[in-house]
Write a protein that holds these residues in place. Structure first.
Motif, PDB file in Angstrom:
ATOM      1  N   THR A  91       4.844  -8.429  -9.649  1.00  0.00           N
ATOM      2  CA  THR A  91       4.918  -8.925  -7.982  1.00  0.00           C
ATOM      3  C   THR A  91       5.197 -10.422  -8.166  1.00  0.00           C
ATOM      4  N   TYR A  92       4.886 -11.224  -9.246  1.00  0.00           N
ATOM      5  CA  TYR A  92       5.480 -12.361  -9.363  1.00  0.00           C
ATOM      6  C   TYR A  92       7.103 -12.400  -9.529  1.00  0.00           C
ATOM      7  N   GLU A  93       7.636 -11.388 -10.155  1.00  0.00           N
ATOM      8  CA  GLU A  93       8.966 -11.433 -10.505  1.00  0.00           C
ATOM      9  C   GLU A  93       9.565 -11.164  -9.108  1.00  0.00           C
ATOM     10  N   LEU A  94       9.366 -10.167  -8.489  1.00  0.00           N
ATOM     11  CA  LEU A  94       9.795  -9.844  -7.178  1.00  0.00           C
ATOM     12  C   LEU A  94       9.854 -11.042  -6.259  1.00  0.00           C
ATOM     13  N   LYS A  95       8.595 -11.762  -6.083  1.00  0.00           N
ATOM     14  CA  LYS A  95       8.866 -13.104  -5.520  1.00  0.00           C
ATOM     15  C   LYS A  95       9.502 -14.110  -5.864  1.00  0.00           C
ATOM     16  N   ARG A  96       9.685 -14.145  -7.227  1.00  0.00           N
ATOM     17  CA  ARG A  96      10.758 -15.360  -7.750  1.00  0.00           C
ATOM     18  C   ARG A  96      12.086 -15.072  -7.346  1.00  0.00           C
ATOM     19  N   VAL A  97      12.460 -13.702  -7.142  1.00  0.00           N
ATOM     20  CA  VAL A  97      14.001 -13.384  -6.523  1.00  0.00           C
ATOM     21  C   VAL A  97      14.041 -13.228  -5.121  1.00  0.00           C
ATOM     22  N   GLY A  98      12.898 -13.646  -4.287  1.00  0.00           N
ATOM     23  CA  GLY A  98      13.170 -13.701  -3.061  1.00  0.00           C
ATOM     24  C   GLY A  98      12.453 -12.506  -2.102  1.00  0.00           C
ATOM     25  N   ALA A  99      11.697 -11.531  -3.105  1.00  0.00           N
ATOM     26  CA  ALA A  99      11.156 -10.374  -2.200  1.00  0.00           C
ATOM     27  C   ALA A  99       9.728 -10.408  -2.305  1.00  0.00           C
ATOM     28  N   ASP A 100       8.948 -11.284  -1.516  1.00  0.00           N
ATOM     29  CA  ASP A 100       7.748 -11.587  -1.554  1.00  0.00           C
ATOM     30  C   ASP A 100       7.041 -10.351  -0.642  1.00  0.00           C
ATOM     31  N   LEU A 101       6.313  -9.697  -1.834  1.00  0.00           N
ATOM     32  CA  LEU A 101       5.393  -8.413  -1.320  1.00  0.00           C
ATOM     33  C   LEU A 101       3.950  -8.842  -1.090  1.00  0.00           C
ATOM     34  N   THR A 102       3.482 -10.101  -1.501  1.00  0.00           N
ATOM     35  CA  THR A 102       2.160 -10.311  -1.612  1.00  0.00           C
ATOM     36  C   THR A 102       1.390  -9.851  -0.356  1.00  0.00           C
ATOM     37  N   ASP A 103       1.755 -10.212   0.966  1.00  0.00           N
ATOM     38  CA  ASP A 103       1.049  -9.841   1.913  1.00  0.00           C
ATOM     39  C   ASP A 103       0.742  -8.629   2.225  1.00  0.00           C
ATOM     40  N   ALA A 104       1.901  -7.632   1.831  1.00  0.00           N
ATOM     41  CA  ALA A 104       1.753  -6.093   1.975  1.00  0.00           C
ATOM     42  C   ALA A 104       0.931  -5.547   0.830  1.00  0.00           C
ATOM     43  N   ILE A 105       0.720  -6.095  -0.204  1.00  0.00           N
ATOM     44  CA  ILE A 105      -0.137  -5.755  -1.247  1.00  0.00           C
ATOM     45  C   ILE A 105      -1.543  -6.088  -0.827  1.00  0.00           C
ATOM     46  N   LYS A 106      -1.583  -7.182  -0.408  1.00  0.00           N
ATOM     47  CA  LYS A 106      -3.159  -7.545   0.038  1.00  0.00           C
ATOM     48  C   LYS A 106      -3.607  -6.597   1.241  1.00  0.00           C
ATOM     49  N   THR A 107      -2.695  -6.215   2.144  1.00  0.00           N
ATOM     50  CA  THR A 107      -3.125  -5.265   3.393  1.00  0.00           C
ATOM     51  C   THR A 107      -3.365  -3.968   2.472  1.00  0.00           C
ATOM     52  N   ARG A 108      -2.542  -3.612   1.657  1.00  0.00           N
ATOM     53  CA  ARG A 108      -2.885  -2.189   1.203  1.00  0.00           C
ATOM     54  C   ARG A 108      -4.514  -2.334   0.316  1.00  0.00           C
ATOM     55  N   ILE A 109      -4.454  -3.311  -0.492  1.00  0.00           N
ATOM     56  CA  ILE A 109      -5.783  -3.454  -1.194  1.00  0.00           C
ATOM     57  C   ILE A 109      -6.983  -3.279  -0.331  1.00  0.00           C
ATOM     58  N   THR A 110      -6.717  -4.114   0.774  1.00  0.00           N
ATOM     59  CA  THR A 110      -7.789  -4.111   1.693  1.00  0.00           C
ATOM     60  C   THR A 110      -8.063  -2.700   2.291  1.00  0.00           C
ATOM     61  N   GLU A 111      -7.215  -1.891   2.785  1.00  0.00           N
ATOM     62  CA  GLU A 111      -7.145  -0.654   3.224  1.00  0.00           C
ATOM     63  C   GLU A 111      -7.877   0.258   2.253  1.00  0.00           C
TER      64      GLU A 111
ATOM     65  N   ALA B 244      -2.280  -0.725  -8.851  1.00  0.00           N
ATOM     66  CA  ALA B 244      -2.631  -1.076 -10.182  1.00  0.00           C
ATOM     67  C   ALA B 244      -3.519  -2.373 -10.450  1.00  0.00           C
ATOM     68  N   LEU B 245      -3.327  -3.126  -9.363  1.00  0.00           N
ATOM     69  CA  LEU B 245      -4.088  -4.292  -9.426  1.00  0.00           C
ATOM     70  C   LEU B 245      -5.462  -4.149  -9.377  1.00  0.00           C
TER      71      LEU B 245
ATOM     72  N   GLN C 149      -3.153  -4.055 -14.863  1.00  0.00           N
ATOM     73  CA  GLN C 149      -3.259  -5.177 -13.852  1.00  0.00           C
ATOM     74  C   GLN C 149      -2.192  -6.438 -14.078  1.00  0.00           C
ATOM     75  N   ASN C 150      -2.038  -6.649 -15.586  1.00  0.00           N
ATOM     76  CA  ASN C 150      -1.363  -7.788 -15.763  1.00  0.00           C
ATOM     77  C   ASN C 150       0.207  -7.373 -15.601  1.00  0.00           C
ATOM     78  N   TRP C 151       0.465  -6.158 -15.738  1.00  0.00           N
ATOM     79  CA  TRP C 151       1.946  -5.561 -15.525  1.00  0.00           C
ATOM     80  C   TRP C 151       2.321  -5.659 -13.999  1.00  0.00           C
ATOM     81  N   ALA C 152       1.207  -5.408 -13.175  1.00  0.00           N
ATOM     82  CA  ALA C 152       1.371  -5.112 -11.596  1.00  0.00           C
ATOM     83  C   ALA C 152       1.522  -6.751 -11.361  1.00  0.00           C
ATOM     84  N   ARG C 153       0.741  -7.682 -11.852  1.00  0.00           N
ATOM     85  CA  ARG C 153       0.758  -9.182 -11.187  1.00  0.00           C
ATOM     86  C   ARG C 153       2.160  -9.574 -11.834  1.00  0.00           C
ATOM     87  N   GLY C 154       2.526  -9.190 -13.166  1.00  0.00           N
ATOM     88  CA  GLY C 154       3.943  -9.635 -13.386  1.00  0.00           C
ATOM     89  C   GLY C 154       5.007  -9.276 -12.468  1.00  0.00           C
TER      90      GLY C 154
END
Length: 214
Positions: free
Chosen positions: A182-202, A165-166, A175-180
């Motif tokens: 991602t931020y909400e998951l991080k806010r509640v303690g589920a930080d998937l940003t590294d996994a998302i970056k890795t997937r985008i790179t792949e 989506a990003l 894209q804005n929905w996907a960012r939202g």
């Protein structure tokens, strides 16, 4: 000196049955009064014994209730300490024990919450996940990291969908929905940003050539 009504009743009955000098039951002999006295002593003895049994039962019930309440307190303290331990197995054991007690109609949640509060923890946060418990009334308490509590296959799926989506340049709303998300998951303690970056790179550059092909 208190009267032993049982002994008096037995003495009268024994005398009436075995002592020839005891008054008989002919009119005017006094035997009627004697047997009435025996019946009175027997009744009083029975009442005393009933009162004694009632007192014994009351004491036994009081003792059982005290031991039951002491047991509930001890179990609740154990559960509270497990919930606040931040140890996965111990936390899960505390949750399982709490549920098992609920199933047998022996809920101790009020005692657990009180113990957590006494120890300075926010009871509402303790049941969510391992490491979720935070200090009571602390608005600056760090959000607990629950990323590791999400199974790896689930993390891969979520990260993959958000990564797609990003990088979707056709629809900024997606894209804005996907960012939202991602931020909400991080806010509640589920930080998937590294996994998302890795997937985008792949998805954009291919897999890391230094990674083993298996």
């Amino acid at each position: 000196m208190p009267i032993n009504h049982r002994a008096e009743a037995e003495r009268i009955v024994h005398g009436v049955l075995n002592d020839p000098e005891y008054p008989n039951f002919e009119e005017g002999s006094g035997g009627e009064k004697l047997i009435l006295a025996g019946l009175l002593h027997a009744t009083l003895a029975r009442d005393e014994e009933q009162a004694a049994r009632t007192a014994d039962l009351r004491e036994a019930l009081y003792s059982l209730r005290r031991r039951f309440n002491d047991t509930r307190e001890a179990v609740a303290a154990h559960i509270a300490e497990g919930l606040a331990s931040r140890e996965k197995n111990r936390w899960k054991a505390a949750i399982d024990l709490s549920k098992a007690l609920d199933e047998v109609h022996c809920n101790v949640d009020d005692l657990v919450d009180a113990r957590l509060a006494d120890d300075g923890w926010d009871p509402r946060s303790a049941y969510k996940a391992v490491d979720s418990v935070v200090r009571s009334g602390d608005p600056w308490a760090a959000t607990p990291d629950i990323t590791d509590q999400i199974p790896e296959p689930v993390r891969r799926v979520i990260a993959g969908q958000l990564a797609e989506a990003l990088i979707d340049g056709r629809d900024g709303e997606i894209q804005n929905w996907a960012r939202g998300i991602t931020y909400e998951l991080k806010r509640v303690g589920a930080d998937l940003t590294d996994a998302i970056k890795t997937r985008i790179t792949e998805m954009t550059l291919g897999a890391d050539p230094s990674d083993p092909p298996f």
